[in-house]
Design an enzyme around this catalytic site. Structure first.
Site, short mmCIF file in Angstrom:
data_model
loop_
_atom_site.label_atom_id
_atom_site.label_comp_id
_atom_site.label_asym_id
_atom_site.label_seq_id
_atom_site.Cartn_x
_atom_site.Cartn_y
_atom_site.Cartn_z
N ALA A 67 -17.95 -30.22 90.50
CA ALA A 67 -18.22 -31.38 89.66
C ALA A 67 -19.41 -31.03 88.77
O ALA A 67 -20.19 -30.12 89.07
CB ALA A 67 -18.53 -32.59 90.53
N GLY A 112 -16.03 -29.37 93.84
CA GLY A 112 -14.84 -30.06 93.33
C GLY A 112 -13.73 -29.09 92.95
O GLY A 112 -12.55 -29.47 92.92
N GLU A 115 -11.98 -28.43 96.09
CA GLU A 115 -11.29 -29.68 96.44
C GLU A 115 -10.03 -29.85 95.58
O GLU A 115 -8.99 -30.31 96.07
CB GLU A 115 -12.25 -30.86 96.28
CG GLU A 115 -13.35 -30.84 97.33
CD GLU A 115 -14.47 -31.84 97.05
OE1 GLU A 115 -15.05 -31.78 95.95
OE2 GLU A 115 -14.75 -32.68 97.91
N GLU A 135 -22.22 -28.28 98.17
CA GLU A 135 -22.88 -29.56 97.85
C GLU A 135 -24.15 -29.78 98.66
O GLU A 135 -25.13 -30.33 98.14
CB GLU A 135 -21.91 -30.72 98.09
CG GLU A 135 -20.80 -30.85 97.05
CD GLU A 135 -19.56 -30.03 97.39
OE1 GLU A 135 -19.64 -29.14 98.26
OE2 GLU A 135 -18.51 -30.29 96.80
N1 COA Z 1 -21.95 -28.26 86.83
C1 COA Z 1 -22.48 -28.15 85.60
N2 COA Z 1 -22.72 -26.97 85.01
C2 COA Z 1 -22.40 -25.86 85.70
C3 COA Z 1 -21.83 -25.88 86.99
C4 COA Z 1 -21.61 -27.17 87.55
N3 COA Z 1 -21.03 -27.33 88.76
N4 COA Z 1 -21.63 -24.62 87.43
C5 COA Z 1 -22.05 -23.82 86.42
N5 COA Z 1 -22.50 -24.56 85.38
C6 COA Z 1 -23.06 -24.09 84.10
C7 COA Z 1 -24.47 -23.54 84.25
O1 COA Z 1 -25.41 -24.58 84.23
C8 COA Z 1 -24.54 -22.64 83.05
O2 COA Z 1 -24.73 -23.43 81.91
P1 COA Z 1 -25.85 -23.01 80.79
O3 COA Z 1 -25.33 -21.69 80.24
O4 COA Z 1 -25.80 -24.13 79.79
O5 COA Z 1 -27.14 -22.86 81.50
C9 COA Z 1 -23.13 -22.06 82.94
O6 COA Z 1 -22.30 -22.99 83.64
C10 COA Z 1 -22.97 -20.71 83.58
O7 COA Z 1 -23.42 -20.78 84.91
P2 COA Z 1 -24.52 -19.80 85.56
O8 COA Z 1 -25.14 -20.51 86.70
O9 COA Z 1 -25.43 -19.30 84.48
O10 COA Z 1 -23.59 -18.61 86.05
P3 COA Z 1 -23.93 -17.56 87.23
O11 COA Z 1 -22.89 -16.50 87.13
O12 COA Z 1 -25.35 -17.17 87.22
O13 COA Z 1 -23.68 -18.38 88.61
C11 COA Z 1 -22.49 -19.88 90.07
C12 COA Z 1 -22.39 -18.82 88.94
C13 COA Z 1 -21.09 -20.46 90.25
C14 COA Z 1 -22.97 -19.23 91.36
C15 COA Z 1 -23.48 -20.99 89.64
O14 COA Z 1 -23.12 -21.43 88.33
C16 COA Z 1 -23.49 -22.19 90.54
O15 COA Z 1 -24.05 -22.15 91.63
N6 COA Z 1 -22.88 -23.31 90.08
C17 COA Z 1 -22.90 -24.55 90.81
C18 COA Z 1 -21.93 -24.55 91.96
C19 COA Z 1 -22.02 -25.83 92.74
O16 COA Z 1 -23.01 -26.18 93.34
N7 COA Z 1 -20.91 -26.60 92.71
C20 COA Z 1 -20.81 -27.85 93.41
C21 COA Z 1 -21.19 -28.96 92.52
S1 COA Z 1 -21.11 -30.51 93.37
#
Ligand code: COA
Length: 261
Positions: A67, A112, A115, A135
């Site tokens: 999400a 999500g 999910e 989460e």
């Molecule tokens: N919601 C909103 N934005 C998200 C996102 C999310 N769930 N997951 C990634 N993004 C965005 C990042 O903020 C970033 O945006 P920006 O370029 O404007 O800063 C872009 O997507 C790229 O992500 P980034 O974190 O730079 O990539 P990465 O390769 O370093 O890391 C992940 C990849 C998946 C490990 C990391 O993005 C992450 O932990 N995401 C969240 C996962 C999460 O907690 N999901 C559950 C949400 S309830």
């Protein structure tokens, strides 16, 4: 409805592909994207020409990374509960559509995203995909069905491990614990998913829909009630032209041609 966060493609072979298309945000599911997914899933359910669905993510890195955390950060308690209920309803509509669906997991399937994948009938993943319910690392818990579908798919102990550690696992581990049905090279994910759907679509559509419903109902009620539903559904299939065609084709040593009647 026109889409700006997903793409929708309906093939002549009866397979629709829904692609979450926000690759710069790793296909995170914001409110608008969820609305578009809801509309797309309704189209799949209602259009008779569509008989199977593939859900995938755009870009190189992610299926869906969860999400949208930016939106989550600003919610009140009541808004968060509503968001969860809306997301649950959208994924439940996908899960209970009487047509098979495949999550073609091309990269991160987190929160999500996992999910969403778990609401599809089966999951096919690229070797480099990663899975998790992170989460708790944000001080929240899954809100689109993760706490309910994960234990149903992989068992209580493994689900709790993933749900409260928040750690990711790779495709090999996801396959080992039954979270993923198949692993296929990334370039072949869609072709593999389509071929699986073609196999299912060659079977009696009412029979496959009733089998899916029997599993869904049976997981929510006791064995006796589940068996009663199975027997009633079995009786129903006996009243279909497809049962007649399927059994006759076997006896005549030919392929059946099911009409879905
Ligand atoms: N919601 C909103 N934005 C998200 C996102 C999310 N769930 N997951 C990634 N993004 C965005 C990042 O903020 C970033 O945006 P920006 O370029 O404007 O800063 C872009 O997507 C790229 O992500 P980034 O974190 O730079 O990539 P990465 O390769 O370093 O890391 C992940 C990849 C998946 C490990 C990391 O993005 C992450 O932990 N995401 C969240 C996962 C999460 O907690 N999901 C559950 C949400 S309830």
């Amino acid at each position: 409805m026109s889409y700006s966060n997903i793409s929708f493609e309906a093939g002549h072979d009866g397979v629709a592909i829904v692609t979450v298309n926000r690759p710069d945000k790793l296909n995170a599911l914001n409110r608008d994207t969820m609305g578009e997914l809801s509309d797309a899933f309704t189209r799949v359910r209602d259009h008779a020409a569509i008989r199977g669905l593939i859900v995938t993510g755009a870009g190189e890195k992610a299926f869906v990374a969860g999400a949208d955390i930016k939106e989550l950060a600003a919610l009140s308690a009541a808004e968060a509960q509503q968001l969860s209920q809306r997301g649950q309803a959208i994924f439940r509509a996908l899960e209970t559509t009487p047509k098979p669906s495949v999550a073609a997991i091309n990269g991160f399937a987190l929160g999500g995203g996992l999910e969403l994948a778990m609401s599809c009938t089966i999951r096919v993943a690229a070797p480099e995909a990663k899975f998790g319910q992170p989460e708790v690392k944000l001080g929240i818990l899954p809100g689109y069905g993760g706490t309910q579908r994960l234990p149903r798919l992989v068992g209580r102990g493994r689900a709790l491990d993933l749900l409260i550690s928040g750690e990711m696992i790779d495709s090999a581990e996801a396959h080992r614990i039954g979270l993923v049905n198949y692993i296929a090279p990334r370039q072949e994910l869609l072709a593999f998913s389509r071929a699986w759907l073609h196999k299912v679509m060659a079977n009696g559509p009412q029979a496959t829909a009733l089998a899916m419903e029997a599993v869904d109902i049976g997981l929510d009620c006791g064995l006796d009630q589940g068996l009663r539903f199975e027997a009633a559904a079995f009786g129903l299939t006996a009243a279909t032209e497809d049962r007649h065609e399927g059994t006759r084709a076997f006896l005549e040593k030919r392929k059946p041609a099911f009409a879905g009647k």
